[in-house]
Each structure stands twice: as C-alpha cells, then as structure tokens.
Design an enzyme around this catalytic site. Structure first.
Site, PDB file in Angstrom:
ATOM      1  N   HIS A 377       0.803  -1.224   0.000  1.00 26.71           N
ATOM      2  CA  HIS A 377       0.000   0.000   0.000  1.00 26.71           C
ATOM      3  C   HIS A 377       0.838   1.277   0.000  1.00 26.71           C
ATOM      4  CE1 HIS A 377      -4.132  -1.529   0.600  1.00 26.71           C
ATOM      5  NE2 HIS A 377      -3.570  -2.503   1.285  1.00 26.71           N
ATOM      6  N   LYS A 568      -7.990  14.007   5.127  1.00 22.90           N
ATOM      7  CA  LYS A 568      -7.173  12.793   5.062  1.00 22.90           C
ATOM      8  C   LYS A 568      -6.066  12.931   6.096  1.00 22.90           C
ATOM      9  CE  LYS A 568      -6.483  13.649   0.692  1.00 22.90           C
ATOM     10  NZ  LYS A 568      -6.732  12.417  -0.032  1.00 22.90           N
ATOM     11  N   ARG A 569      -5.319  11.871   6.291  1.00 20.74           N
ATOM     12  CA  ARG A 569      -4.191  11.935   7.223  1.00 20.74           C
ATOM     13  C   ARG A 569      -3.268  13.093   6.839  1.00 20.74           C
ATOM     14  NH1 ARG A 569       0.522   8.708   6.642  1.00 20.74           N
ATOM     15  NH2 ARG A 569      -0.596   7.647   4.970  1.00 20.74           N
ATOM     16  N   LYS A 574       0.887  14.359   1.054  1.00 17.60           N
ATOM     17  CA  LYS A 574      -0.499  14.642   0.674  1.00 17.60           C
ATOM     18  C   LYS A 574      -0.710  16.133   0.416  1.00 17.60           C
ATOM     19  CE  LYS A 574      -2.271  10.568   3.100  1.00 17.60           C
ATOM     20  NZ  LYS A 574      -2.877   9.817   1.986  1.00 17.60           N
ATOM     21  N   THR A 676      -8.545   6.449  -1.405  1.00 15.34           N
ATOM     22  CA  THR A 676      -9.930   5.970  -1.458  1.00 15.34           C
ATOM     23  C   THR A 676     -10.902   7.098  -1.130  1.00 15.34           C
ATOM     24  OG1 THR A 676      -9.625   5.132   0.816  1.00 15.34           O
ATOM     25  CG2 THR A 676      -9.458   3.542  -0.984  1.00 15.34           C
ATOM     26  N   LYS A 680     -14.814   8.070  -2.703  1.00 16.75           N
ATOM     27  CA  LYS A 680     -16.034   8.402  -1.955  1.00 16.75           C
ATOM     28  C   LYS A 680     -16.601   9.746  -2.421  1.00 16.75           C
ATOM     29  CE  LYS A 680     -13.857   6.047   1.882  1.00 16.75           C
ATOM     30  NZ  LYS A 680     -13.035   6.248   3.086  1.00 16.75           N
TER      31      LYS A 680
END
Length: 834
Positions: A377, A568-569, A574, A676, A680
C-alpha cells in the site's frame, strides 16, 4: 446420572437450537427492544440516558444478525469450501448500527417501531462511538473489503487486533493538535461476541533447542518463553440483504494465569504482576509511536501477536474439519496480507507447520508459498518496515532462525539466476547488513507469497519499476494490480439518502449491488429538470454539512459557495501545505481588490497528524492560524471561509462526502499508492482537482478530462526535475508565489508567535524538498482558476457532478474484491443453506 453438560450436548440439541425465526416487522422489533430495555438493562420510563435505548436496539438487531451468522458459519463448515483470511492491523469499521439496519433491510421497520415507542432513530444512533480499530485509508479499505466479501457471499474472515484505545481523539487548542485517549471500549461493544473457547497461546522471548525424535528427525522447540493469551472477539459483517454474515475476529491480549508467586511473597507486588501488565499492553493502543526502542518492540509484538494467533486459529479449524493431513491445505486456504504489517506471517506459518505439525521444510515451504498473498500500500521506502535483527533475536528467536534459513535458500536462487552478481544479492537480501542489521519485512512478504499486488495502476507500475524491480525481474508473474474501491452501501446509499432516493427513482435500485448501473445516469446529465433535482439534493447535503461545521468549528459556511474539501491523514506528501498556500493566495487577491468574477469558496481541511510527526503538526497549526486571519478579516466576508475540522473520522466523512463540491487529491505524483477518499467524493458527485497520482489517473480516465481538474508534474516529471530543482528561482519569478511567501515570512499569520513556521518556510525553499510544493504551485493556481470559472456556471458544474457519480462504478470495492477472487483467491460463492 448424566451431568447437565452431557444433557445439553447429547439429549436436547434440537430443543435448544431449533428456534423459530425472529420477526422482521416493526412490531416484532419493538417487542424485542422493550424486552432488552426493561429486562436485560433494567431501565424504566424514568431513565433519561439515550445510552440504554441505543444498546437495546443494537441487541435487537444483533439477534437478527446472529441467526444468519450461525447459518453462514455452518454452511462454510458443511461445504468444506476454500476460504480466505484477511490479516490487517487496521479495520476502520465505523458505526455498526446503521450498517446492520441497512444491510438487513430494516431501516423503515426500525424507524416505525421506534416512532411508536416515542423514540427517534437518529438520536439513538449518535450514541455509538466509532470503533477505534484503524487510522485512515488502510483500515477503511479493509472494512469496505469485508462488506464486499459478505455481499458477494465469499467465505472470507478478517483478522485484526481489538485495541482498547484507538489512535487518539484530536482536539485543537490555539490552533495546535492535542491528543486525548480514545477509549472507545469504555462502555463495552455490544456488537462483539467473546469466544474464549478459541483462545490461543502466543510465545515471546525464550530460546530454541534442537533434538532428534525416535525416527531420527531433527526437531526444534521454542522453550522458556514468556507467553501471552490471545482471546478472540467476533464481530458480524453482514452482506447486503442476502442472509450472509461473515466474521471479523479481533484478538485481545491477556496474561496467562501464572504470576510470579515468589515475588509476591517477598512483598514485591508490582513485580509479581508485571508480566500481566506487559501482556495487556500489546492490544492497549493502536499504533504506538515507534520512534523509541520501546515503541518498536511493542509494534513488533503486535504484528507477531496478530500473525501467530490468526494462523493458529486457521490451523485449529483445519484440524477440526480435516485432521492433521495438510496435503490439500494450500488448495483450501489463502492468507491475504494487508500491507507489510502482517509479513511475519510467512515465517510464523513455517514455524507452526514444521515445529508443531512436524512437516519437513520443503513441504511447509510449498504450502506457505501457495497460501500467502501480499498487498503493498505504499511507495514510501520508510513505510516498508524494517526491524532490527537484535530485536527479533530478543523477542522472536525461533522466527529469526526461520527468516535466516528462508534468506539463505532465497539468495541461492538469486545466485543461480544471476551468477556472481553480489550487488544484486545484497539488494535483495531479506537482511540489510550494517552496523545494526535489519530484517526487511516487505521482502519477506514478497519471497513467501505467490501474489504481490499494488492498489492502483500507477502504483503497481512504480513498484515493479522501482522499489521491487529486482523481485519483478526474478518473478514477473507474481506481480499484479488490484485498484482499490469503496463500498457504495456505506459511502453512497447510507450516507446520502437524498441522492439514493433520486437514483432509485431514476434508474432503479440495482446500483446498490452493481455500481456499474450508474452509467445509466449519463443521458440525464443533459436534462435540465434532472439537473435541478440533483442541485437541490446537493444543496440539502451542503446545509447539513454547514450546520456541523458551524457546531464543530464555529465557522459559517454559505451553501451558495464552493465547498472545497481536503480530509485525510496529515502528511507532507499529501500536500495540505499546497492547499494552504492557495488559501493565502486567495486571501492576498481579496486584500489587493482582485475579486472580479469571484467564486465564493469555503475551504474545509481535516485529518490527524501522527503524534511524533512534528512537521505535520506544524502544518495543522499553520492551517488554523491562516483560517483565523482569513475568517476575522471583514474583507473576506462572502468571499472566503476556512475551517479545520477536528477529529476527522468515518462518521464525520459520512456527512462531508455528500456535501462536497470539490475534492482535493493533490499529492506529489508518484507518492500516493491509490487513495480511497477520492472515490467516496466522486460517488457523491464531487469533482476532483488532482495530480496524475494513485487512482486519480483512473478516475480521470473514467470521467473524462473535461470533468476533472488536472495540474502538476507527472511521476516521471517529478523524478527528472529532482536533479535540478530550484524552488527559490521559482518563487522569485512567480509574483503570486512571491507574495504568498512574503506574507508567510513576514509573520502575518503568527504575529505573536515568532518563528513558529520557519521550518515550513525552509521546507518550501529547500532544493531537496521531495514533495516539490513550489514546482506545482503555478499549475495548481491556474487549475483552481478553472474550478472557479466552472463553478460560476451552475448548469455546467451540476452536469460535471452528475457525470462524476455516473462514471464511479469502477471504484466499487465489489469490483476490487471480484478481481482479487478471480486472480488470487479462487473462492466459490457460498450462499447460506437451510
């Protein structure tokens, strides 16, 4: 005379087990609810706490699950079907009450039954805490996969750890993240079923000894160990209205009955119970900080505890049904390792087959390498996990011996394929040599597995061309891709009832089982009446989200503004920092009067930073400081609002996804494995702004480039730019970025907190910045300008929104699991019998 146990076992099984089916109508549900409330929990009309009505309802629904759960398990046993075991250190399940009602088809009946009792379902549901069994995308993916396995009626059991405390509850104090314990099990978990009869004993420490048995075979024993008990707790995982209920089995660590009596008698009570405390620590907290040596040790204990207990459980089941003949074990079982955390399962299965079941090495290795499958992952080398050999020697001496033997045999195979290539052997070795040798856990998973998959097309390609290239050269057929997906049951049908009803009315309800049905929406994107109805649903969802943001953040979001969301984290790759720079840019435009043709925007950011991740916590502080300055400035009224939502999690996302207009998926290309959250948002009609990274590429391919806002360098571009990256030159020649950096460096957002953002500023200007924030800034700003233009044209934006939902079918976890099964697991569909 027979004992009562004999009577139960031998004489009255029919009377005890053959019960009439439970009623599924509103009256039957209400009757059972009242019985639990009054008799099990002893409450009456004077009880003011909503906790007990919630538990009574949960027990009522669990009974209905239990009927189907037992039938599912019995069918799997009777058919002797092949099974898969999904091993993961995270399962971010979310609330179970609404999921159980929806998948059982009881929403309306429950609501009617409660209404007749003067109760409101929504008020009861809010009393359920989010299960603290995961951190982010990895755990939520595992939960989606279990939902899809049950819906597709595949015999798959999840294995994880029953953490007493979740990651942490995030509070924001003066803009800074503050961590508080997330004791989610404080009031128990009504959805779990303790199964002490399946308790396993797990070994740590000690030493190994070798002897020959009567036949002369060499036997290895792991002795003088400090043992811990693994007690299983089962959680039902219902499929969608098909009577299948699979199992998530979670292990709780507990001390053995023994304690040091000599220490106790000598008056050293703390020492006498030290072993008990050490045992229970294993499943006390999700993901301890592994920056310290103690943290590393606890993390390795958790990983082995999960692997050993789960494999012992599977072998126990096999022996119960088949005896000790393992010749067909590999044909009937598969272990799917969810990321690198359970990689020690390879060596532990070998140990149990050889030491406990007396198989020879070659036979045990053939079974292991035909049953283990590994999902990777991450593209970040630091996340692949390496544990010091000395730590293995201390905690898991027998496992280390097996890893050494696996490595020796593997390197012989490498040498045979590439004679004399010592450098390749060094690169591929399971042991990284050096001052403090390390065990490379990802390599152990690769060598011991028959399948290795990435989780998006680009991710899988980069794995085989980069991190795992040597292994791909050796075993190209082992590698494959399985693009991630999310379950449309929770992430569209349950969380977005307004859109669900519109979809059902327009194209029927088959999409809940077959998300590809959503393509039937495409023609409706050009119908003005349908677009108007779609817009009203989105506005209702935005009102619901705005209300929550007002309560949680005390920031007013106007539903007429663009809801621009990144949740998100918190991690540098990111690039929440890129988002903040853009917010500062918009703020600067407002201050200089550049607001012609402006699209009002409300920016929402949320996520947790790992407690030891200093830079991520500084980014949270920057977001909050910028938000405070922007929101307090009268000039931004009606133009720009910014909020950081604390303690982002599954339940909050169920409100955020339906209310989002723009989904920020802006990671540095080549760093995000899949994502992911992007799926969504897409399902719920959000439009994505993103780089060509992870599953963004496939999302853009599905929806078309005209319905996706692309920016930034490609993964190849990032790598080629890295060698001559000059962020200071970029800043100097970009007037907008120069002004943004000027505001940051002047202390405008930290007037009374001098120097607190210096490290962030240095990271942006650093020519070795791996995230290339400055390099993508101009492209990002230009793409955001295209977003604003599109949003001002309501009909165009609504059409884009409809098409994003319409083309989201590929990103159902049902499709992902069907591919896992087709290519890796080879399970048969097994509907419950009877």
């Amino acid at each position: 005379m027979s004992s009562s146990t004999d009577l139960i076992k031998n004489e009255q099984p029919a009377q005890l087990l053959d019960l009439p089916p439970l009623r599924m109508d509103a009256e039957g549900l209400a009757e059972d609810f009242r019985r639990y409330y009054a008799h099990t929990f002893g409450r009456d009309r004077d009880c003011q706490s909503p906790h007990y009505p919630y538990k009574a309802l949960a027990m009522t629904l669990r009974d209905r699950l239990m009927e189907r759960w037992k039938q599912t398990r019995q069918t799997y046993d009777e058919t002797r079907c092949k099974r898969t075991y999904y091993l993961s250190l995270e399962f971010l399940m979310g609330r179970a009450l609404s999921n159980a009602m929806f998948n059982l088809g009881l929403d309306d009946a429950v609501e009617r039954g409660l209404y007749d009792l003067g109760l409101v379902l929504e008020e009861l549901a809010t009393n359920e805490p989010d299960a603290g069994l995961g951190n982010g995308g990895l755990g939520r993916l595992a939960a989606c996969f279990l939902d899809s396995c049950a819906t597709l009626q595949l015999p798959v059991r999840g294995y994880g750890l029953r953490y007493e405390y979740g990651m942490f509850r995030q509070m924001i104090d003066n803009g800074e993240q503050v961590e508080e314990p997330d004791h989610w099990l404080r009031d128990g978990n009504v959805w779990e079923l303790e199964r002490p009869e399946f308790t396993q004993r797990i070994q740590f420490g000690g030493r190994t000894e070798t002897y020959r048995d009567q036949s002369g075979r060499m036997i290895v024993r792991w002795v003088d160990t400090h043992d811990v008990l693994a007690i299983p707790y089962d959680i039902p995982v219902p499929g969608y209205r098909n009577d299948t209920v699979n199992t998530l089995r979670l292990w709780k660590a507990a001390a053995t009955d023994e304690f040091d009596l000599d220490e106790f008698n000598a008056g050293s009570y703390p020492e006498s119970v030290a072993q008990k405390n050490a045992a229970e620590h294993i499943t006390m907290v999700l993901y301890p900080n592994d920056a310290s040596e103690n943290g590393k040790e606890l993390r390795l204990r958790q990983q082995f505890f999960l692997a050993s207990a789960s494999i012992k459980d599977v072998l126990r089941d096999w022996i119960r049904l088949h005896g000790r003949d393992f010749t067909r074990f590999a044909e009937s079982n598969c272990f799917q390792l969810n990321d690198t955390h359970p990689a020690v399962s390879v060596a532990e299965l070998m140990r149990q087959l050889m030491d406990e079941q007396q198989l020879e090495w070659d036979e045990a290795w053939a079974i292991t390498t035909r049953t283990m499958a590994y999902t990777n992952h991450t593209l970040l080398p630091e996340a692949l996990e390496r544990w010091p050999v000395r730590l293995f020697r201390q905690l898991l001496p027998r496992i280390l011996e097996i890893i050494f033997e696996i490595n020796a045999r593997f390197l012989a195979e490498v040498a045979l394929r590439w004679p004399g290539d010592n450098d390749r052997q060094r690169r591929m070795s399971l042991i990284e040599e050096g001052y403090d040798p390390q065990v490379r856990m990802a390599y152990l998973a690769i060598v011991g597995s028959f399948s290795i998959n990435g989780v998006a097309a680009l991710h899988s390609e980069l794995l085989t061309e980069g991190l795992f290239r040597d292994f791909h050269d050796l075993w190209p057929n082992k590698f494959n891709n399985k693009t991630n997906g999310v379950t449309q049951r929770r992430w569209l049908a349950m969380c977005n009832p307004g859109l669900r009803d519109l979809l059902d009315e327009t194209i029927g309800s088959d999409w809940v089982r077959d998300l590809d049905q959503l393509t039937r929406l495409v023609p409706y994107a050009d119908e003005p009446d349908f677009r108007a109805r779609w817009y009203r649903v989105k506005q209702d969802n935005k009102e619901r989200l705005a209300k929550q943001i007002g309560q949680l953040c005390r920031v007013d979001f106007s539903v007429d503004a663009l809801f621009d969301v990144q949740v998100k984290r918190i991690h540098e790759y990111k690039r929440q920092l890129m988002n903040v720079l853009h917010i500062i840019h918009l703020y600067n435009r407002i201050k200089r009067g550049d607001t012609q043709n402006w699209a009002p925007r409300c920016v929402l950011i949320g996520g947790k930073a790992a407690p030891g991740y200093v830079m991520a916590k500084e980014i949270i502080k920057l977001i909050n400081n910028v938000a405070r300055v922007v929101n307090m400035d009268p000039a931004t009224q009606g133009l720009l609002r910014v909020a950081f939502v604390p303690d982002y999690g599954v339940t909050l996302m169920e409100s955020i996804a339906p209310g989002t207009d723009l989904s920020e998926q802006i990671s540095t290309a080549g760093k995000e494995a899949s994502g992911t959250g992007n799926m969504k948002f897409m399902m719920n009609g959000a439009v994505t702004i993103g780089t060509l990274d992870g599953a963004n590429i496939e999302i853009r391919d599905q929806v078309g480039e005209g319905n996706f806002f692309l920016f930034g360098l490609t993964a190849a571009g990032v790598e080629s730019r890295r060698h001559h990256y000059d962020p200071n030159g970029i800043i100097a020649t970009d007037p907008d970025l120069l002004e943004v950096m000027g505001l940051l460096e002047s202390g405008h957002f930290n007037r009374f907190e001098g120097g607190i953002f210096d490290q962030i500023i240095l990271s942006i200007r650093n020519p070795h910045d791996p995230w290339m924030t400055a390099a993508d800034f101009r492209s990002y700003v230009e793409s955001q300008e295209h977003v604003a233009t599109a949003y001002r044209d309501r009909e165009r934006w609504v059409r884009m929104s409809i098409l994003n939902t319409a083309y989201s079918g590929r990103f159902s976890s049902d499709r992902t699991i069907a591919e896992y099964n087709r290519d890796i697991w080879h399970l048969e569909k097994v509907p419950p019998q009877g």
